[in-house]
Write an enzyme that holds these catalytic residues in place. Structure first.
Site, short mmCIF file in Angstrom:
data_model
loop_
_atom_site.label_atom_id
_atom_site.label_comp_id
_atom_site.label_asym_id
_atom_site.label_seq_id
_atom_site.Cartn_x
_atom_site.Cartn_y
_atom_site.Cartn_z
N ASN A 22 0.85 -1.18 0.00
CA ASN A 22 0.00 0.00 0.00
C ASN A 22 0.90 1.24 0.00
O ASN A 22 1.73 1.42 0.89
CB ASN A 22 -0.89 -0.03 1.26
CG ASN A 22 -1.83 1.15 1.32
OD1 ASN A 22 -1.42 2.29 1.13
ND2 ASN A 22 -3.10 0.90 1.58
N HIS A 25 1.01 6.17 1.91
CA HIS A 25 1.80 7.08 2.74
C HIS A 25 2.92 7.78 1.99
O HIS A 25 3.49 8.76 2.50
CB HIS A 25 2.28 6.36 3.99
CG HIS A 25 1.11 6.03 4.87
ND1 HIS A 25 0.34 7.01 5.45
CD2 HIS A 25 0.54 4.85 5.19
CE1 HIS A 25 -0.66 6.43 6.12
NE2 HIS A 25 -0.55 5.12 5.97
N HIS A 58 -5.65 3.81 -1.71
CA HIS A 58 -7.00 4.14 -1.25
C HIS A 58 -7.33 5.55 -1.69
O HIS A 58 -6.69 6.51 -1.25
CB HIS A 58 -7.02 4.02 0.29
CG HIS A 58 -8.36 4.23 0.91
ND1 HIS A 58 -8.57 4.06 2.26
CD2 HIS A 58 -9.56 4.60 0.40
CE1 HIS A 58 -9.84 4.31 2.55
NE2 HIS A 58 -10.46 4.64 1.44
N ARG A 60 -9.40 8.18 -0.97
CA ARG A 60 -10.34 8.57 0.09
C ARG A 60 -11.22 9.73 -0.38
O ARG A 60 -10.81 10.53 -1.22
CB ARG A 60 -9.57 8.98 1.35
CG ARG A 60 -8.89 7.82 2.04
CD ARG A 60 -8.32 8.26 3.39
NE ARG A 60 -9.37 8.44 4.35
CZ ARG A 60 -9.63 7.59 5.36
NH1 ARG A 60 -8.89 6.52 5.53
NH2 ARG A 60 -10.61 7.83 6.19
N ARG A 64 -7.01 12.84 1.12
CA ARG A 64 -5.92 13.27 2.02
C ARG A 64 -4.55 12.78 1.53
O ARG A 64 -3.54 13.35 1.88
CB ARG A 64 -6.17 12.83 3.45
CG ARG A 64 -6.10 11.34 3.66
CD ARG A 64 -6.18 10.99 5.12
NE ARG A 64 -7.50 11.23 5.68
CZ ARG A 64 -7.95 10.64 6.80
NH1 ARG A 64 -7.15 9.83 7.47
NH2 ARG A 64 -9.14 10.88 7.25
N GLU A 85 -8.62 0.59 -2.95
CA GLU A 85 -9.53 0.61 -1.80
C GLU A 85 -10.52 1.74 -1.99
O GLU A 85 -10.13 2.85 -2.39
CB GLU A 85 -8.73 0.83 -0.51
CG GLU A 85 -7.81 -0.31 -0.18
CD GLU A 85 -7.00 -0.03 1.08
OE1 GLU A 85 -7.27 0.96 1.77
OE2 GLU A 85 -6.08 -0.80 1.35
N THR A 116 -8.17 3.52 8.32
CA THR A 116 -9.38 2.69 8.30
C THR A 116 -9.45 1.90 9.60
O THR A 116 -8.68 0.97 9.81
CB THR A 116 -9.34 1.72 7.08
OG1 THR A 116 -8.94 2.46 5.93
CG2 THR A 116 -10.69 1.10 6.84
N GLU A 166 -10.90 -9.46 2.73
CA GLU A 166 -9.63 -9.10 3.38
C GLU A 166 -9.93 -9.00 4.87
O GLU A 166 -10.75 -8.17 5.30
CB GLU A 166 -9.08 -7.78 2.84
CG GLU A 166 -7.78 -7.41 3.53
CD GLU A 166 -7.09 -6.18 2.93
OE1 GLU A 166 -7.38 -5.81 1.78
OE2 GLU A 166 -6.25 -5.60 3.64
N HIS A 206 -3.65 -4.66 7.66
CA HIS A 206 -3.80 -3.51 8.56
C HIS A 206 -2.95 -3.69 9.81
O HIS A 206 -3.13 -4.65 10.54
CB HIS A 206 -5.25 -3.24 8.97
CG HIS A 206 -5.45 -1.78 9.27
ND1 HIS A 206 -5.11 -1.23 10.47
CD2 HIS A 206 -5.91 -0.77 8.50
CE1 HIS A 206 -5.35 0.06 10.43
NE2 HIS A 206 -5.83 0.37 9.25
N1 PXP Z 1 -5.71 -3.17 3.90
C1 PXP Z 1 -6.68 -2.22 3.97
C2 PXP Z 1 -8.06 -2.59 3.49
C3 PXP Z 1 -6.41 -0.93 4.45
O1 PXP Z 1 -7.39 -0.02 4.50
C4 PXP Z 1 -5.09 -0.61 4.83
C5 PXP Z 1 -4.78 0.77 5.30
O2 PXP Z 1 -4.95 1.67 4.27
C6 PXP Z 1 -4.11 -1.61 4.74
C7 PXP Z 1 -4.45 -2.88 4.29
C8 PXP Z 1 -2.69 -1.35 5.11
O3 PXP Z 1 -2.60 -1.05 6.45
P1 PXP Z 1 -1.23 -0.53 7.04
O4 PXP Z 1 -0.92 0.76 6.37
O5 PXP Z 1 -1.49 -0.41 8.50
O6 PXP Z 1 -0.19 -1.59 6.71
#
Ligand code: PXP
Length: 255
Positions: A22, A25, A58, A60, A64, A85, A116, A166, A206
């Site tokens: 992901n 960030h 994602h 959003r 953001r 996402e 999330t 997921e 997550h």
């Molecule tokens: N999976 C989903 C559905 C998420 O919403 C997120 C966070 O955006 C992640 C995985 C990844 O989470 P993390 O950034 O905490 O590794």
């Protein structure tokens, strides 16, 4: 075998396991200055070069981090799979239908949240979710639902027509005692086995990081782990390519 491995009683690694990275960030850092770097597109390419099996982002409602243009560019350059996402917001559903990611992961979204926070309530929003699943599947997009490891949610996810779930690993990642950790891990294990049994493909994510991922990676029916924050954070110290490779190693994924 470390203490966490003893909790699962498993030492066999999951040979089918995949890693989705992901990259939200990277965009968070760019948006801090509303500038053009660091570039999530370049980051996605580095992740793929390092061996990531999919790129996750994602879009959003409050934009953001990831912006509409990022998603359009990612659709063009991602060579593995693009997992977008999305919330149940009509505008976001429309954009997803237009972008046609390989996978659309429906997630709950609240403006005030830092990230999330919980799983999607498939029971409460069943009709809306079912309609969205069929709208996206008609466009040949595979649909995943981000849910807590709870049997009733899994049953409704199956009923909605989604083919992937997921499992939210946040409670496992946040567990502060050995007992709580074991309890949350067991929920994920049982949920995975049940979902597989009723014909769903299972991924998880997550809050997974370099300390808590190897145990989850041993659950043989989980197909993919989606990890963002820890990998992007580690990349500050060791670079993105090395941070992705370090996670792949930990998950025992050979490239
Ligand atoms: N999976 C989903 C559905 C998420 O919403 C997120 C966070 O955006 C992640 C995985 C990844 O989470 P993390 O950034 O905490 O590794």
């Amino acid at each position: 075998m470390d203490s966490r491995q003893k909790l699962t009683g498993m030492t066999v690694f999951n040979s089918m396991l995949k890693l989705g990275v992901n990259i939200d960030h990277v965009a968070t850092l760019r948006q801090a200055r509303r500038g053009y770097y660091p570039d999530p597109i370049l980051a996605a390419q580095i992740c793929e070069k390092a061996g990531a099996d999919s790129i996750v982002c994602h879009l959003r409602e409050d934009r953001r981090h990831i912006q509409d243009n990022d998603v359009m560019q990612l659709r063009k350059i991602v060579r593995t799979r693009l997992n977008l996402e999305m919330s149940l917001n009509p505008e976001i559903i429309k954009i997803t239908g237009h972008i046609k990611p390989d996978i659309a992961t429906i997630v709950p979204e609240r403006r005030q949240e830092i990230t999330t926070e919980g799983g999607l309530d498939v029971i409460k929003y069943f009709t809306k979710i079912k309609n969205t699943v069929s709208f996206l599947q008609d466009k040949h997009i595979a649909v995943s639902l981000f849910i807590a490891p709870v049997k009733e949610q899994i049953d409704q996810a199956k009923k909605s027509g989604a083919t992937i779930i997921e499992l939210h690993t946040g409670a496992y990642a946040d567990a502060r005692t050995t007992l709580a950790n074991a309890r949350e891990l067991k929920k994920i294990l049982i949920a995975t086995q049940y979902a597989k049994q009723i014909g769903l493909t299972v991924s998880a994510g997550h809050g997974l990081n370099y300390e808590n991922t190897s145990v989850i990676a041993q659950i043989s029916d989980i197909q993919e782990l989606n990890i963002g924050h820890s990998i992007i954070s580690e990349s500050i110290y060791i670079g993105l390519e090395s941070a992705v490779k370090k996670m792949l190693n930990l998950m025992k994924i050979k490239k």
